[in-house]
Design a protein around this motif. Structure first.
Motif, PDB file in Angstrom:
ATOM      1  N   LEU A 175       0.837  -1.211   0.000  1.00 43.88           N
ATOM      2  CA  LEU A 175       0.000   0.000   0.000  1.00 43.88           C
ATOM      3  C   LEU A 175       0.867   1.255   0.000  1.00 43.88           C
ATOM      4  O   LEU A 175       0.613   2.205  -0.743  1.00 43.88           O
ATOM      5  CB  LEU A 175      -0.911   0.032   1.235  1.00 43.88           C
ATOM      6  CG  LEU A 175      -2.140  -0.848   1.241  1.00 43.88           C
ATOM      7  CD1 LEU A 175      -2.894  -0.680   2.559  1.00 43.88           C
ATOM      8  CD2 LEU A 175      -3.059  -0.542   0.079  1.00 43.88           C
ATOM      9  N   HIS A 176       1.896   1.254   0.825  1.00 44.82           N
ATOM     10  CA  HIS A 176       2.789   2.423   0.929  1.00 44.82           C
ATOM     11  C   HIS A 176       3.465   2.716  -0.412  1.00 44.82           C
ATOM     12  O   HIS A 176       3.514   3.866  -0.844  1.00 44.82           O
ATOM     13  CB  HIS A 176       3.830   2.184   2.023  1.00 44.82           C
ATOM     14  CG  HIS A 176       4.806   3.293   2.159  1.00 44.82           C
ATOM     15  ND1 HIS A 176       4.490   4.493   2.763  1.00 44.82           N
ATOM     16  CD2 HIS A 176       6.092   3.413   1.747  1.00 44.82           C
ATOM     17  CE1 HIS A 176       5.543   5.296   2.723  1.00 44.82           C
ATOM     18  NE2 HIS A 176       6.521   4.666   2.116  1.00 44.82           N
ATOM     19  N   GLU A 177       3.970   1.682  -1.066  1.00 44.34           N
ATOM     20  CA  GLU A 177       4.662   1.883  -2.347  1.00 44.34           C
ATOM     21  C   GLU A 177       3.723   2.360  -3.444  1.00 44.34           C
ATOM     22  O   GLU A 177       4.077   3.203  -4.250  1.00 44.34           O
ATOM     23  CB  GLU A 177       5.386   0.608  -2.788  1.00 44.34           C
ATOM     24  CG  GLU A 177       6.638   0.310  -1.993  1.00 44.34           C
ATOM     25  CD  GLU A 177       7.657   1.443  -2.018  1.00 44.34           C
ATOM     26  OE1 GLU A 177       7.872   2.069  -3.083  1.00 44.34           O
ATOM     27  OE2 GLU A 177       8.246   1.727  -0.958  1.00 44.34           O
ATOM     28  N   VAL A 178       2.515   1.815  -3.477  1.00 47.71           N
ATOM     29  CA  VAL A 178       1.544   2.248  -4.488  1.00 47.71           C
ATOM     30  C   VAL A 178       1.151   3.706  -4.222  1.00 47.71           C
ATOM     31  O   VAL A 178       1.026   4.502  -5.152  1.00 47.71           O
ATOM     32  CB  VAL A 178       0.302   1.335  -4.508  1.00 47.71           C
ATOM     33  CG1 VAL A 178      -0.792   1.903  -5.405  1.00 47.71           C
ATOM     34  CG2 VAL A 178       0.691  -0.072  -4.974  1.00 47.71           C
ATOM     35  N   LEU A 224      -4.518   3.145  -5.539  1.00 48.77           N
ATOM     36  CA  LEU A 224      -5.306   2.932  -4.336  1.00 48.77           C
ATOM     37  C   LEU A 224      -6.736   3.398  -4.573  1.00 48.77           C
ATOM     38  O   LEU A 224      -6.963   4.414  -5.227  1.00 48.77           O
ATOM     39  CB  LEU A 224      -4.715   3.711  -3.153  1.00 48.77           C
ATOM     40  CG  LEU A 224      -3.307   3.337  -2.704  1.00 48.77           C
ATOM     41  CD1 LEU A 224      -2.921   4.141  -1.472  1.00 48.77           C
ATOM     42  CD2 LEU A 224      -3.192   1.848  -2.422  1.00 48.77           C
ATOM     43  N   THR A 225      -7.671   2.660  -4.036  1.00 43.82           N
ATOM     44  CA  THR A 225      -9.062   3.098  -4.043  1.00 43.82           C
ATOM     45  C   THR A 225      -9.199   4.169  -2.958  1.00 43.82           C
ATOM     46  O   THR A 225      -8.251   4.427  -2.195  1.00 43.82           O
ATOM     47  CB  THR A 225     -10.004   1.920  -3.704  1.00 43.82           C
ATOM     48  OG1 THR A 225      -9.701   1.491  -2.366  1.00 43.82           O
ATOM     49  CG2 THR A 225      -9.848   0.780  -4.690  1.00 43.82           C
ATOM     50  N   ALA A 226     -10.368   4.775  -2.857  1.00 42.64           N
ATOM     51  CA  ALA A 226     -10.604   5.764  -1.792  1.00 42.64           C
ATOM     52  C   ALA A 226     -10.379   5.119  -0.425  1.00 42.64           C
ATOM     53  O   ALA A 226      -9.737   5.704   0.463  1.00 42.64           O
ATOM     54  CB  ALA A 226     -12.012   6.333  -1.902  1.00 42.64           C
ATOM     55  N   GLU A 227     -10.875   3.883  -0.255  1.00 44.36           N
ATOM     56  CA  GLU A 227     -10.672   3.166   1.014  1.00 44.36           C
ATOM     57  C   GLU A 227      -9.195   2.840   1.212  1.00 44.36           C
ATOM     58  O   GLU A 227      -8.677   2.936   2.328  1.00 44.36           O
ATOM     59  CB  GLU A 227     -11.517   1.882   1.023  1.00 44.36           C
ATOM     60  CG  GLU A 227     -11.383   1.042   2.274  1.00 44.36           C
ATOM     61  CD  GLU A 227     -11.967   1.673   3.533  1.00 44.36           C
ATOM     62  OE1 GLU A 227     -11.858   1.045   4.599  1.00 44.36           O
ATOM     63  OE2 GLU A 227     -12.518   2.796   3.473  1.00 44.36           O
ATOM     64  N   GLY A 228      -8.495   2.488   0.149  1.00 39.09           N
ATOM     65  CA  GLY A 228      -7.063   2.208   0.227  1.00 39.09           C
ATOM     66  C   GLY A 228      -6.280   3.434   0.668  1.00 39.09           C
ATOM     67  O   GLY A 228      -5.354   3.346   1.480  1.00 39.09           O
TER      68      GLY A 228
END
Length: 149
Positions: A38-41, A92-96
């Motif tokens: 998640l951090h990298e994306v 990322l999605t909004a939730e992501g």
């Protein structure tokens, strides 16, 4: 003073790097690998799956499973590249974005508290030392490879 390996073992445990789940946000439990993904994306602009896998030093099969698990949690979106349909980009999605921001805030809060027990000079010394150590590990021929023997 304790030996270097023991110091890094203690730090690894205190950062929770050995835990099965590293983060829990709104009932979603994430592994350390998922959190890194998640951090990298988040910090890149629509990176390809290959770019993120290489950055994380993960084989594509394992990486694909992690991406799929994040897609199922509605945290990541995988989109075919319009110029090359064999390439997929991640976002990322909004939730992501919300989950990534929460994890970031949790980690920063933890680090701020730990640093609050140090003087400004000690904090700068630690951060500079970690930066130097990261650079040295990047030059190592054994970097990112499993330690054998």
């Amino acid at each position: 003073m304790e030996n270097a390996r023991e110091l890094f073992q203690i730090m690894t445990r205190r950062l929770g790097l050995l835990n099965k789940d590293c983060c829990s946000v709104g009932g979603i439990n994430l592994s350390l690998a998922q959190s890194h993904l998640l951090h990298e994306v988040e910090r890149r602009d629509n990176p390809s799956m290959q770019q993120v896998a290489e950055t994380l030093g993960t084989d594509v099969t394992t990486f694909s499973r992690q991406v799929q698990s994040l897609i199922k949690l509605d945290l990541v979106k995988k989109t075919p590249d319009p110029d090359d349909r064999r390439v997929f980009t991640l976002s990322l999605t909004a939730e992501g974005k919300r989950v990534a921001a929460t994890i970031d805030q949790q980690m920063n809060s933890y680090l701020e508290e730990a640093f609050s027990y140090m003087t400004e000079f000690e904090k700068e010394t630690v951060l500079r030392s970690v930066q130097l150590f990261n650079e040295a590990m990047g030059k190592s021929s054994r970097c990112c490879a499993p330690v054998t023997g």
